[in-house]
Scaffold this motif. Structure first.
Motif, PDB file in Angstrom:
ATOM      1  N   LEU A 213      -6.138  -1.818   0.704  1.00  0.00           N
ATOM      2  CA  LEU A 213      -6.690  -1.478   2.022  1.00  0.00           C
ATOM      3  C   LEU A 213      -8.035  -2.159   2.270  1.00  0.00           C
ATOM      4  O   LEU A 213      -8.292  -2.672   3.362  1.00  0.00           O
TER       5      LEU A 213
ATOM      6  N   GLY B  85      -4.045   0.958  -4.409  1.00  0.00           N
ATOM      7  CA  GLY B  85      -3.858   1.212  -2.976  1.00  0.00           C
ATOM      8  C   GLY B  85      -5.150   1.061  -2.200  1.00  0.00           C
ATOM      9  O   GLY B  85      -5.174   0.446  -1.127  1.00  0.00           O
TER      10      GLY B  85
ATOM     11  N   PHE C 169       0.831  -1.197   0.000  1.00  0.00           N
ATOM     12  CA  PHE C 169       0.000   0.000   0.000  1.00  0.00           C
ATOM     13  C   PHE C 169       0.867   1.249   0.000  1.00  0.00           C
ATOM     14  O   PHE C 169       0.579   2.218  -0.706  1.00  0.00           O
TER      15      PHE C 169
END
Length: 68
Positions: free
Chosen positions: A29, A25, A3
């Motif tokens: 998450l 990203g 990330f």
């Protein structure tokens, strides 16, 4: 860590790099928090002993390997 790598790419000057980096990203998450942190443990709790069910052919395969 991955990330953070994608987060660093979001500061790139080209939009062609920023957009996929932001998407990836956010995807990482979501996967790490919602899927692996909430959904999987909840489903394991919900299914109980059914989590460890195996088919009969898999059980026979395991018994043959243990006998050798």
């Amino acid at each position: 860590m991955l990330f953070l790598a994608f987060a660093s790419l979001t500061s790139a000057p080209l939009t062609d790099i920023r957009v996929p980096a932001t998407d990836l990203g956010i995807g990482i998450l979501v996967d790490a928090t919602i899927i692996r942190g909430i959904a999987v443990p909840a489903l394991i709790q919900l299914f109980g002993r059914a989590n460890w069910w195996t088919s009969s052919w898999w059980s026979r395969l395991g018994n043959k390997q243990a006998a050798n």
